[in-house]
Enzyme design. Structure first.
Site, short mmCIF file in Angstrom:
data_model
loop_
_atom_site.label_atom_id
_atom_site.label_comp_id
_atom_site.label_asym_id
_atom_site.label_seq_id
_atom_site.Cartn_x
_atom_site.Cartn_y
_atom_site.Cartn_z
N TRP A 1 -10.32 -8.81 2.80
CA TRP A 1 -11.00 -9.21 1.57
C TRP A 1 -11.02 -10.73 1.41
O TRP A 1 -11.95 -11.28 0.84
CB TRP A 1 -10.30 -8.60 0.36
CG TRP A 1 -10.46 -7.15 0.16
CD1 TRP A 1 -11.45 -6.52 -0.55
CD2 TRP A 1 -9.58 -6.10 0.61
NE1 TRP A 1 -11.26 -5.16 -0.55
CE2 TRP A 1 -10.12 -4.88 0.16
CE3 TRP A 1 -8.40 -6.10 1.36
CZ2 TRP A 1 -9.51 -3.66 0.42
CZ3 TRP A 1 -7.79 -4.88 1.63
CH2 TRP A 1 -8.35 -3.67 1.16
N HIS B 1 0.58 4.07 -2.84
CA HIS B 1 0.18 5.45 -2.55
C HIS B 1 1.30 6.45 -2.83
O HIS B 1 1.02 7.61 -3.12
CB HIS B 1 -0.28 5.57 -1.09
CG HIS B 1 -1.68 5.08 -0.88
ND1 HIS B 1 -2.62 5.78 -0.16
CD2 HIS B 1 -2.30 3.97 -1.32
CE1 HIS B 1 -3.77 5.12 -0.15
NE2 HIS B 1 -3.59 4.01 -0.84
N ARG C 1 0.83 -1.21 0.00
CA ARG C 1 0.00 0.00 0.00
C ARG C 1 0.86 1.26 0.00
O ARG C 1 0.55 2.25 -0.66
CB ARG C 1 -0.93 -0.02 1.22
CG ARG C 1 -1.87 1.17 1.27
CD ARG C 1 -2.82 1.08 2.46
NE ARG C 1 -3.49 2.37 2.63
CZ ARG C 1 -3.63 3.00 3.78
NH1 ARG C 1 -3.14 2.46 4.89
NH2 ARG C 1 -4.25 4.16 3.86
#
Length: 313
Positions: A178, A38, A34
């Protein structure tokens, strides 16, 4: 301390930082992915601003973006690596950490080249609002990713990063993992997206996500979740084609993800024929490495709907 340019040693020390028994599901890998995403996903092709060059999250103007909530933990996890290799730039370290994490968690080898430089001040930090909002739909995904130069197939491939990690209600506003094994890279995200029934659920903070209500679940079992942007991949016909392909063919997904993620971490980078970065940022000192920062996470943990990883993706 390693010799400048010894990226093999850096990779080895990133691997040593992955196991975190007291953090999330026991691995820093998902947050490294991540962080890499980002740090690069702010790119705007039209204005040629943002991207992986600069490590702008060192400044409040970018690090304080609600979409980056929680990433201070990932950055702090990498500070021991920076301490051992002070010559490496944060922009190289963060993108390399994402690439290493994908591979170590069972994913494909992602091509990565060094040479990014760290910004000397916050004057070139991109404006906020460039990262995706998980509460939106297909049109929003295209708006965000087309701006960076990705097509529909690449958007779906990058969404496969949701095979790793989880959302935190105190960061993104969403909650839960998820997939069943959020520290293992696979194509399970696509299979679950297609095979399970996803029911809308409004959390106590008013944010809506989708959950799978398992009739065989035992008390205390954690519900799997999907973001509205994830479900949009199945309701949009052009996106769904690729969801079905990746669910059926793990090797195809791995190949396409590796290419899309390699493209992602190169956003905003211009190289000459020898692979050296020639961005104008480099005129202030070539391979410019910012001083080491604190090993303690600093910054707000509060975020908005954009805070969940997008390769999270």
């Amino acid at each position: 301390m390693s010799k400048p340019g010894d990226y093999t040693a850096v990779r080895r020390d990133i691997v040593a930082q992955l196991k975190k028994p007291d953090y999330d599901d026991g691995s820093a890998g998902p947050i490294f992915v991540r962080l890499a995403w980002h740090s690069a996903g702010t790119y705007d092709a039209e204005t040629d601003t943002g991207g992986s060059n600069g490590a702008g999250m060192r400044y409040e103007a970018e690090g304080g973006d609600p979409a980056n909530a929680g990433l201070q933990h990932g950055r702090a996890f990498l500070e021991p690596v920076k301490e051992k290799h002070p010559w490496i730039t944060y922009s190289d370290l963060w993108t390399l950490a994402g690439v290493v994490a994908v591979k170590e968690l069972g994913g494909p080898e992602v091509e990565w080249q060094p040479g990014r430089t760290d910004l000397v001040d916050d004057s070139k930090v991109p404006s906020r609002g460039r990262l995706p909002d998980g509460a939106q739909g297909a049109d929003h995904l295209r708006f965000i990713f087309y701006r960076m130069g990705f097509n529909d197939q690449e958007i779906v491939a990058l969404a496969g990063g949701h095979n790793m990690g989880r959302c935190h209600i105190d960061r993104s506003g969403f909650h839960g993992p998820w997939v069943n094994n959020p520290t293992r890279f696979s194509n399970q995200f696509f299979n679950l997206l297609l095979k399970l029934k996803w029911t809308p659920k409004t959390l106590e903070n008013g944010v809506q996500q989708f959950v799978h209500v398992d009739p065989d679940a035992e008390e205390g079992d954690e519900q799997l979740m999907m973001l509205p942007t994830d479900v949009a991949l199945t309701t949009d016909p052009k996106f769904r084609v690729w969801v079905e392909k990746y669910a059926a063919d793990k090797d195809l997904f791995f190949d396409h993800f590796a290419k899309a993620f390699a493209k992602l971490v190169e956003l905003g980078i211009q190289r000459n024929g020898h692979g050296a970065i020639v961005n104008t940022d480099n005129v202030k000192g070539g391979y410019l490495s910012a001083p080491k920062k604190s090993n303690t996470p600093t910054g707000s943990s509060k975020g908005s709907g954009g805070g969940c990883p997008r390769a999270r993706l």
